[in-house]
Design a protein around this motif. Structure first.
Motif, PDB file in Angstrom:
ATOM      1  N   HIS A 167       0.843  -1.207   0.000  1.00 14.69           N
ATOM      2  CA  HIS A 167       0.000   0.000   0.000  1.00 14.69           C
ATOM      3  C   HIS A 167       0.872   1.249   0.000  1.00 14.69           C
ATOM      4  CE1 HIS A 167      -2.555   2.920   2.583  1.00 14.69           C
ATOM      5  NE2 HIS A 167      -2.647   3.214   1.292  1.00 14.69           N
ATOM      6  N   ALA A 168       0.896   1.932  -1.141  1.00 16.47           N
ATOM      7  CA  ALA A 168       1.643   3.204  -1.209  1.00 16.47           C
ATOM      8  C   ALA A 168       0.872   4.217  -0.372  1.00 16.47           C
ATOM      9  CB  ALA A 168       1.752   3.668  -2.660  1.00 16.47           C
ATOM     10  N   ASP A 169       1.427   4.480   0.830  1.00 17.21           N
ATOM     11  CA  ASP A 169       0.685   5.274   1.817  1.00 17.21           C
ATOM     12  C   ASP A 169       1.411   6.605   2.048  1.00 17.21           C
ATOM     13  OD1 ASP A 169      -0.513   4.589   5.203  1.00 17.21           O
ATOM     14  OD2 ASP A 169      -0.516   6.387   3.945  1.00 17.21           O
ATOM     15  N   GLU A 170       0.821   7.660   1.517  1.00 19.65           N
ATOM     16  CA  GLU A 170       1.494   8.971   1.584  1.00 19.65           C
ATOM     17  C   GLU A 170       1.398   9.584   2.981  1.00 19.65           C
ATOM     18  OE1 GLU A 170      -1.284   8.302   0.161  1.00 19.65           O
ATOM     19  OE2 GLU A 170      -2.679   9.977   0.119  1.00 19.65           O
ATOM     20  N   SER A 171       0.747   8.861   3.889  1.00 20.59           N
ATOM     21  CA  SER A 171       0.652   9.443   5.248  1.00 20.59           C
ATOM     22  C   SER A 171       1.952   9.207   6.013  1.00 20.59           C
ATOM     23  CB  SER A 171      -0.510   8.787   6.017  1.00 20.59           C
ATOM     24  OG  SER A 171      -0.123   7.465   6.376  1.00 20.59           O
ATOM     25  N   ILE A 193      -2.441   1.972  -5.258  1.00 17.82           N
ATOM     26  CA  ILE A 193      -2.178   3.409  -5.421  1.00 17.82           C
ATOM     27  C   ILE A 193      -3.497   4.165  -5.299  1.00 17.82           C
ATOM     28  CG2 ILE A 193      -1.316   5.202  -6.994  1.00 17.82           C
ATOM     29  CD1 ILE A 193       0.923   3.319  -6.158  1.00 17.82           C
ATOM     30  N   GLY A 194      -3.501   5.219  -4.537  1.00 18.42           N
ATOM     31  CA  GLY A 194      -4.743   5.974  -4.315  1.00 18.42           C
ATOM     32  C   GLY A 194      -4.994   7.014  -5.400  1.00 18.42           C
ATOM     33  N   PRO A 195      -6.102   7.730  -5.296  1.00 21.90           N
ATOM     34  CA  PRO A 195      -6.479   8.746  -6.274  1.00 21.90           C
ATOM     35  C   PRO A 195      -5.748  10.057  -6.004  1.00 21.90           C
ATOM     36  CG  PRO A 195      -8.134   8.651  -4.566  1.00 21.90           C
ATOM     37  CD  PRO A 195      -7.121   7.592  -4.242  1.00 21.90           C
ATOM     38  N   GLU A 196      -5.979  11.021  -6.852  1.00 23.82           N
ATOM     39  CA  GLU A 196      -5.319  12.327  -6.658  1.00 23.82           C
ATOM     40  C   GLU A 196      -5.652  12.906  -5.284  1.00 23.82           C
ATOM     41  OE1 GLU A 196      -5.460  12.941 -11.399  1.00 23.82           O
ATOM     42  OE2 GLU A 196      -6.691  14.283 -10.169  1.00 23.82           O
ATOM     43  N   GLY A 197      -6.850  12.597  -4.778  1.00 25.39           N
ATOM     44  CA  GLY A 197      -7.217  13.161  -3.476  1.00 25.39           C
ATOM     45  C   GLY A 197      -6.767  12.285  -2.314  1.00 25.39           C
ATOM     46  N   SER A 217       6.392   3.845   2.086  1.00 26.65           N
ATOM     47  CA  SER A 217       6.550   5.245   1.691  1.00 26.65           C
ATOM     48  C   SER A 217       7.388   5.282   0.407  1.00 26.65           C
ATOM     49  CB  SER A 217       7.294   6.011   2.797  1.00 26.65           C
ATOM     50  OG  SER A 217       7.804   7.204   2.254  1.00 26.65           O
ATOM     51  N   LEU A 218       7.047   6.240  -0.452  1.00 24.69           N
ATOM     52  CA  LEU A 218       7.819   6.400  -1.717  1.00 24.69           C
ATOM     53  C   LEU A 218       8.686   7.651  -1.632  1.00 24.69           C
ATOM     54  CD1 LEU A 218       4.968   5.476  -4.228  1.00 24.69           C
ATOM     55  CD2 LEU A 218       6.869   4.036  -3.489  1.00 24.69           C
ATOM     56  N   GLY A 219       9.081   8.008  -0.416  1.00 22.43           N
ATOM     57  CA  GLY A 219       9.975   9.157  -0.285  1.00 22.43           C
ATOM     58  C   GLY A 219       9.245  10.403   0.194  1.00 22.43           C
ATOM     59  N   PRO A 220       9.995  11.490   0.346  1.00 20.40           N
ATOM     60  CA  PRO A 220       9.470  12.685   1.028  1.00 20.40           C
ATOM     61  C   PRO A 220       8.499  13.511   0.181  1.00 20.40           C
ATOM     62  CG  PRO A 220      11.707  13.091   0.262  1.00 20.40           C
ATOM     63  CD  PRO A 220      11.409  11.650  -0.066  1.00 20.40           C
ATOM     64  N   ARG A 221       8.488  13.297  -1.115  1.00 21.14           N
ATOM     65  CA  ARG A 221       7.617  14.141  -1.961  1.00 21.14           C
ATOM     66  C   ARG A 221       6.274  13.446  -2.231  1.00 21.14           C
ATOM     67  NH1 ARG A 221      12.661  14.651  -2.844  1.00 21.14           N
ATOM     68  NH2 ARG A 221      12.823  12.642  -3.913  1.00 21.14           N
ATOM     69  N   ILE A 222       5.234  14.266  -2.426  1.00 19.48           N
ATOM     70  CA  ILE A 222       3.938  13.693  -2.774  1.00 19.48           C
ATOM     71  C   ILE A 222       3.920  13.506  -4.282  1.00 19.48           C
ATOM     72  CG2 ILE A 222       1.452  14.124  -2.866  1.00 19.48           C
ATOM     73  CD1 ILE A 222       2.456  13.272  -0.124  1.00 19.48           C
ATOM     74  N   LEU A 223       3.832  12.267  -4.742  1.00 18.56           N
ATOM     75  CA  LEU A 223       3.905  11.965  -6.177  1.00 18.56           C
ATOM     76  C   LEU A 223       2.508  11.949  -6.784  1.00 18.56           C
ATOM     77  CD1 LEU A 223       6.347   8.907  -5.867  1.00 18.56           C
ATOM     78  CD2 LEU A 223       6.929  11.337  -6.045  1.00 18.56           C
ATOM     79  N   ARG A 224       2.408  12.280  -8.050  1.00 20.84           N
ATOM     80  CA  ARG A 224       1.146  12.071  -8.765  1.00 20.84           C
ATOM     81  C   ARG A 224       0.863  10.571  -8.759  1.00 20.84           C
ATOM     82  NH1 ARG A 224      -1.220  15.635 -11.945  1.00 20.84           N
ATOM     83  NH2 ARG A 224      -0.240  17.661 -12.412  1.00 20.84           N
TER      84      ARG A 224
HETATM   85  N1  SAM Z   1      -4.033  13.876  -1.727  1.00 19.18           N
HETATM   86  C1  SAM Z   1      -2.785  13.284  -1.270  1.00 19.18           C
HETATM   87  C2  SAM Z   1      -2.025  14.292  -0.430  1.00 19.18           C
HETATM   88  O1  SAM Z   1      -2.017  15.454  -0.816  1.00 19.18           O
HETATM   89  O2  SAM Z   1      -1.407  13.843   0.524  1.00 19.18           O
HETATM   90  C3  SAM Z   1      -1.934  12.871  -2.478  1.00 19.18           C
HETATM   91  C4  SAM Z   1      -2.394  11.661  -3.162  1.00 19.18           C
HETATM   92  S1  SAM Z   1      -1.205  11.185  -4.367  1.00 19.18           S
HETATM   93  C5  SAM Z   1      -1.501  12.359  -5.590  1.00 19.18           C
HETATM   94  C6  SAM Z   1      -1.952   9.714  -5.076  1.00 19.18           C
HETATM   95  C7  SAM Z   1      -1.435   8.419  -4.485  1.00 19.18           C
HETATM   96  O3  SAM Z   1      -0.053   8.250  -4.799  1.00 19.18           O
HETATM   97  C8  SAM Z   1      -1.500   8.311  -2.995  1.00 19.18           C
HETATM   98  O4  SAM Z   1      -2.790   7.955  -2.535  1.00 19.18           O
HETATM   99  C9  SAM Z   1      -0.471   7.222  -2.726  1.00 19.18           C
HETATM  100  O5  SAM Z   1      -1.041   5.963  -2.998  1.00 19.18           O
HETATM  101  C10 SAM Z   1       0.594   7.552  -3.740  1.00 19.18           C
HETATM  102  N2  SAM Z   1       1.678   8.383  -3.219  1.00 19.18           N
HETATM  103  C11 SAM Z   1       2.022   9.618  -3.646  1.00 19.18           C
HETATM  104  N3  SAM Z   1       3.118  10.049  -3.019  1.00 19.18           N
HETATM  105  C12 SAM Z   1       3.484   9.083  -2.139  1.00 19.18           C
HETATM  106  C13 SAM Z   1       4.549   8.928  -1.195  1.00 19.18           C
HETATM  107  N4  SAM Z   1       5.481   9.884  -1.029  1.00 19.18           N
HETATM  108  N5  SAM Z   1       4.607   7.788  -0.467  1.00 19.18           N
HETATM  109  C14 SAM Z   1       3.680   6.815  -0.630  1.00 19.18           C
HETATM  110  N6  SAM Z   1       2.658   6.887  -1.517  1.00 19.18           N
HETATM  111  C15 SAM Z   1       2.562   8.014  -2.270  1.00 19.18           C
END
Ligand code: SAM
Length: 268
Positions: A167-171, A193-197, A217-224
């Motif tokens: 689970h790619a978890d941006e939290s 992978i989650g949605p843009e939101g 985690s995929l690193g410190p930046r929020i990826l598309r």
């Molecule tokens: N709305 C979220 C926010 O601002 O925190 C961004 C969602 S991101 C555009 C879409 C998806 O990409 C996320 O739900 C996650 O699955 C993955 N993703 C993006 N950046 C990530 C990171 N640094 N680590 C892990 N997952 C990431």
């Protein structure tokens, strides 16, 4: 000297020496108008189960091409059992995500509808055409299974404990992906992978409840989403899939079957 291969084509018919087959309209158009093929030209065909075969164009009419299958070029090899489970994103972004995921060797594509998914309908025909195009281009010998969109809770409710859910978890709850996967045993896996939101709170909790879930985690930046899918799949193939194998054309080069346009065989 073996004739250069004009194209690699995915066909949906059984393949064996002597098989004669008519190409579909778009592939015939590609050979006739884009590649200016002539009768006698060589192509490579695969169907996802019978291996890859050398074939020749035996009949080229205005809009039709008939092929005659000759000899096997390589035995069947399927991509590792790694799925991409993804919240669909809009048009060209989903095209990009699907094509790159096919190149990165996913065995199945599962679009999931989550709370913040903004796409209401997924054009499955378009996704399938993109998947075939990417498979033809990258040299893999199968096309991933394409599942109809389902809600996240339905997919999670039916999840098999034997399939790792990365689970790619941006939290930031998870370990860096390379550290999280380095300790895993190779086996059936999926990248989520989650949605843009992003995922909603209750979705995160539902995902975390599964014993198969590995938050990463995929690193410190929020990826598309489409970037995150590629980054996560690259790691998954490296640690759990076929990332340590040679490029597939290496086998063809060794068999000195030149592939037109392939830089590696230009010298050949
Ligand atoms: N709305 C979220 C926010 O601002 O925190 C961004 C969602 S991101 C555009 C879409 C998806 O990409 C996320 O739900 C996650 O699955 C993955 N993703 C993006 N950046 C990530 C990171 N640094 N680590 C892990 N997952 C990431």
């Amino acid at each position: 000297m073996a004739k250069k291969i004009k194209a690699r084509l995915f066909v949906e018919v059984p393949l064996a020496a002597g098989t004669a087959l008519w190409l579909g309209e778009s592939q015939a158009h590609q050979l006739i108008h884009t590649l200016r093929s002539r009768e006698g030209d060589a192509v490579s065909v695969f169907n996802g189960t019978d291996g890859e075969w050398l074939a020749h164009a035996t009949l080229i009419k205005k809009k039709q091409v008939q092929l005659s299958v000759e000899s096997m070029r390589a035995p069947q090899k399927n991509a590792p059992d790694i799925w991409l489970v993804f919240a669909p994103v809009k048009n060209e972004k989903i095209d990009f995500m699907v094509k790159r995921a096919v190149e990165l060797g996913v065995s199945a594509l599962l679009p999931v509808i989550t709370r913040h998914t903004i796409v209401s309908r997924v054009n499955m025909e378009r996704l399938y055409a993109n998947a075939i195009e990417a498979a033809e281009q990258c040299g893999r010998m199968d096309v991933p299974a394409l599942h109809e969109p389902q809600t996240l809770d339905r997919v999670l409710g039916a999840w098999s404990a034997s399939r790792m859910l990365i689970h790619a978890d941006e939290s930031g709850r998870g370990l860096p992906i390379h550290r999280a996967l380095a300790t895993q045993v190779r086996g059936p896996a999926a990248v989520l992978i989650g949605p843009e939101g992003g995922f909603a709170g209750e979705e995160r909790r539902m995902i975390a409840l599964l014993s198969a879930t590995i938050p990463v985690s995929l690193g410190p930046r929020i990826l598309r989403a489409e970037t995150a899918a590629l980054a996560a799949l690259a790691h998954a193939q490296a640690w759990l899939g076929d990332g340590d194998e040679l490029p597939c054309h290496a086998a063809f080069i060794a068999a000195s079957l030149p592939i037109e346009g392939d830089p590696a065989t230009r010298a050949g």
